[in-house]
Design an enzyme around this catalytic site. Structure first.
Site, PDB file in Angstrom:
ATOM      1  N   THR D  46       0.855  -1.177   0.000  1.00 24.58           N
ATOM      2  CA  THR D  46       0.000   0.000   0.000  1.00 24.58           C
ATOM      3  C   THR D  46       0.895   1.232   0.000  1.00 24.58           C
ATOM      4  O   THR D  46       1.892   1.290   0.733  1.00 24.58           O
ATOM      5  CB  THR D  46      -1.032  -0.009   1.156  1.00 24.58           C
ATOM      6  OG1 THR D  46      -1.831   1.179   1.057  1.00 24.58           O
ATOM      7  CG2 THR D  46      -0.375  -0.066   2.525  1.00 24.58           C
ATOM      8  N   GLU D  47       0.579   2.205  -0.856  1.00 28.36           N
ATOM      9  CA  GLU D  47       1.536   3.274  -1.124  1.00 28.36           C
ATOM     10  C   GLU D  47       1.744   4.198   0.060  1.00 28.36           C
ATOM     11  O   GLU D  47       2.706   4.974   0.085  1.00 28.36           O
ATOM     12  CB  GLU D  47       1.152   4.072  -2.375  1.00 28.36           C
ATOM     13  CG  GLU D  47      -0.202   4.713  -2.349  1.00 28.36           C
ATOM     14  CD  GLU D  47      -1.219   3.915  -3.153  1.00 28.36           C
ATOM     15  OE1 GLU D  47      -1.239   2.670  -3.024  1.00 28.36           O
ATOM     16  OE2 GLU D  47      -1.999   4.538  -3.899  1.00 28.36           O
ATOM     17  N   ASN D  48       0.854   4.129   1.046  1.00 27.67           N
ATOM     18  CA  ASN D  48       1.081   4.935   2.243  1.00 27.67           C
ATOM     19  C   ASN D  48       2.063   4.268   3.213  1.00 27.67           C
ATOM     20  O   ASN D  48       2.171   4.683   4.358  1.00 27.67           O
ATOM     21  CB  ASN D  48      -0.241   5.295   2.944  1.00 27.67           C
ATOM     22  CG  ASN D  48      -1.126   4.098   3.183  1.00 27.67           C
ATOM     23  OD1 ASN D  48      -1.223   3.212   2.354  1.00 27.67           O
ATOM     24  ND2 ASN D  48      -1.777   4.065   4.328  1.00 27.67           N
ATOM     25  N   SER D  88       8.398   4.273  -0.205  1.00 25.21           N
ATOM     26  CA  SER D  88       7.252   3.565  -0.766  1.00 25.21           C
ATOM     27  C   SER D  88       7.126   3.849  -2.262  1.00 25.21           C
ATOM     28  O   SER D  88       6.873   2.935  -3.062  1.00 25.21           O
ATOM     29  CB  SER D  88       5.974   3.994  -0.045  1.00 25.21           C
ATOM     30  OG  SER D  88       4.878   3.243  -0.512  1.00 25.21           O
TER      31      SER D  88
END
Lengths: 203, 228, 228, 203
Positions: D46-48, D88
């Protein structure tokens, strides 16, 4: 009387502002650490990935995984942190270090630095982190003898050795005098056993 | 599965002519067992990217001595005990590209991050700026620097799980996490393989996505005098 | 000393017209107390750099509503409850620069790392490439992107020691470590201040060198529905 | 028979190679997670700032500090890791993700993607991580209906909506057919309740 290396290191240590983040170059500058007081709260950075480095390790404290940039075993102080090389050089190149102290072959009166290469044709070039330190720290102090072994001044109108960085040095600590250097040229801050007249002839 | 049983399996398939990123700063973090495996494996014509160019007769120096290396890209080849490299260099049997240490790290990070090139203030006005494109941005001069991508990275870490998550130990971390991102195949030797779930997710330094092969190797330390 | 006793002391001196980097992704990692302090402090004409542009009436939305923000640089202003921003934008009372999320992070990292500019593959051929310099490197097209530097960063972390070393918690880490490197003055609210020596040096995420002021604030969580 | 969203998600899940690192975009693509099997060993990004994200959190497992990119509370699986946004997006933009699955307004037969902006003059632009995902993953799968609500095909010769990325999509999963797209145009891989002839008229 000219200053010994230890006296010079003490002088540099005295001039480092409290709570500074500082990188001490390989060689003579590492001696500055011996003269920093706990009250100064100076935090030492080593470019191989650590903040709040402690003194050299001895005996059982020697750990091959914990060295300084000179590859000498060192110790860690409370509040230390480890990080990888890209982060370590981000600190250096991003202007986060307050002071770095470097040795030099030559410094120009305008603050150019030559400390990585003698210019000898047969020398194997090796730069390490010198160029990154030169351009990155908020203040770059140089610590060196004022004259080389042949008696030639190392503070010069323009460097003849290959450069490490342009207009990056702010102050030069030598055995005979301390100079501010920069766009306006060199200004003597203090001198030791040498007259201003003699210094003028040099710079 | 990322875990390999032997060093030889871990380094299998490295091709002649590969660019190999080799971790370590001096001896700390140097993947000695993987380098010895690479010597046995036999790949030649290699370009080695590492901070130094070998100490004494071990590690990188042994690889150089075996005649497998065509070019070294490093920041500091000259050391008190770099006689293997020194001899190859002086006799014209090896190429050298000297790169400021920060550029070495940042150029590998750029390769890992998909950055095409970047403007960097290091080395402006010095001999190492020769041939490089320059640009003035907001009154400051920069050099254009390109990524360094590896076909293979050989690194050393402290612990791994079988998903390839890594933690390091003290200043032996150095180039490892950066090189892991910058190579097509990242091969890691670790002191210990631990069960999945035993590394705290907050403290993983290299997530497994960057790691292809892991092999356990005894931690061995070569305390070479005068290494720099 | 980096520790401040109150939020008001922590945010003192922020100048009108400052560029303020504000951590958080949605609500996770949002420094609510520091933003409320900034509202009380009164600085205006601000440029805010953050992933989003406020949710509901709290945090960034409250700062916007108070009329202190001239421009927002973010990746995703439009959310189901971003009505404060939406209204300001539609009535022409706020400027917006939309930046792909990865560029937002990388441009701040570049500011922290002393990089002058970098070539990035994101947004090539899209409307967000308009006006940007392009370059083809090894057959791939890139856009030239410039650093985003903050006068101030307001971020939230989990624990700090008095040297400013920080650790974060889960995905609340997000932009915090990057913003800390990119601002002249980094101000951090934490849930807990711990004694020096109690954070494992291997696990420090933001070393104290990037941190100027730390204040303890109760962890409070606004679970706003539909936040994106 | 055309496929339901769930059937489509199952189809995408089936085609994700074992041990892949995968990012599932906000909206429909998140449903793919429900159909991945433990044997596949797929690791979700997940990009966060997290790898090995688990399913949505419920009840006491809800933690405001642990969400996915859609800001929905999620859980962590053993072997997870957390990292900051620059790291990320390094994963995403540096080509480290094997597959990402995205929704779309339009995809061109050559793989251009439009999924961030309808082009409406009064829309507030918001891009998030869409452009970074589009250009970064080794394979970009799109999951969408083949026709929009007005009955117009969303797989088009050339996108009319503002682009997210050029030539970045490799495969398009729709309720009526699965296509490979790329330099050579669209090729039908399978179809559901629609003839090849009907599909040809569309693409």
């Amino acid at each position: 009387m000219s200053l010994s290396t230890d006296e010079l290191a003490a002088l540099v240590a005295r001039d480092i502002p409290a709570d500074s983040y500082v990188n001490l170059g390989i060689g003579q500058p590492t001696r500055v650490a011996d003269h920093l007081t706990p009250e100064q709260g100076v935090i030492l950075h080593t470019e191989n990935g650590m903040l709040n480095m402690g003194p050299a390790a001895t005996g059982d404290d020697v750990d091959p995984d914990l060295t300084n940039a000179g590859k000498v075993p060192v110790t860690e102080l409370p509040g230390a942190s480890y990080f990888h090389h890209a982060d370590s050089f981000l600190m250096m190149r991003g202007g986060h270090l307050d002071v770095c102290v470097l040795g030099a072959f030559q410094v120009s009166v305008h603050g150019d630095l030559a400390n990585w290469h003698t210019g000898a044709a047969d020398a194997i070039p090796a730069v390490g982190g010198a160029m990154d330190l030169a351009i990155g720290a908020k203040q770059v102090f140089v610590m060196m003898t004022l004259f080389d072994k042949q008696g030639r001044p190392k503070l010069v109108p323009a460097c003849t050795y290959p450069l490490t960085g342009l207009r990056c040095v702010s102050r030069v600590y030598t055995d005979l005098a301390v100079f501010d250097v920069g766009p306006g040229g060199a200004v003597v801050r203090e001198s030791f056993g040498i007259t201003r007249e003699q210094l003028r002839q040099v710079t | 599965m990322k875990i390999r049983d032997t060093v030889d399996e871990a380094v299998a398939g490295i091709a002649d002519g590969s660019t190999v990123l080799v971790g370590g700063f001096g001896l700390a973090g140097m993947p000695f067992d993987l380098i010895e495996g690479l010597i046995r494996q036999g790949a030649t014509g290699l370009t080695i990217v590492s901070n130094n160019a070998g100490n004494g007769d071990v590690g990188l120096a042994a690889l150089l001595k075996a005649g497998r290396v065509q070019k070294v890209i490093c920041s500091f080849p000259r050391q008190s005990d770099s006689y293997v490299f020194d001899d190859l260099y002086r006799t014209g049997r090896i190429e050298l590209e000297v790169v400021p240490q920060g550029n070495l790290a940042e150029r590998m990070r750029a390769a890992g991050a998909g950055i095409g090139a970047f403007y960097c203030p290091t080395a402006v006005g010095t001999p190492l700026a020769e041939g490089k494109e320059t640009r003035t941005i907001d009154g400051r001069d920069y050099l254009l620097e390109y990524p360094i991508k590896g076909d293979v990275a050989l690194i050393s870490a402290h612990r791994a799980d079988r998903m390839g998550n890594l933690v390091y130990r003290k200043t032996a971390r150095n180039f490892g996490p950066v090189m892991a991102t910058a190579a097509t195949t990242t091969i890691v030797q670790v002191s210990e393989v631990v069960p999945v779930g035993s590394l705290d997710p907050e403290t993983v330094v290299t997530p497994g996505i960057f790691v292809d092969r892991v092999v356990r190797a005894e931690a061995r330390h070569y305390m070479v005098q005068g290494a720099r």
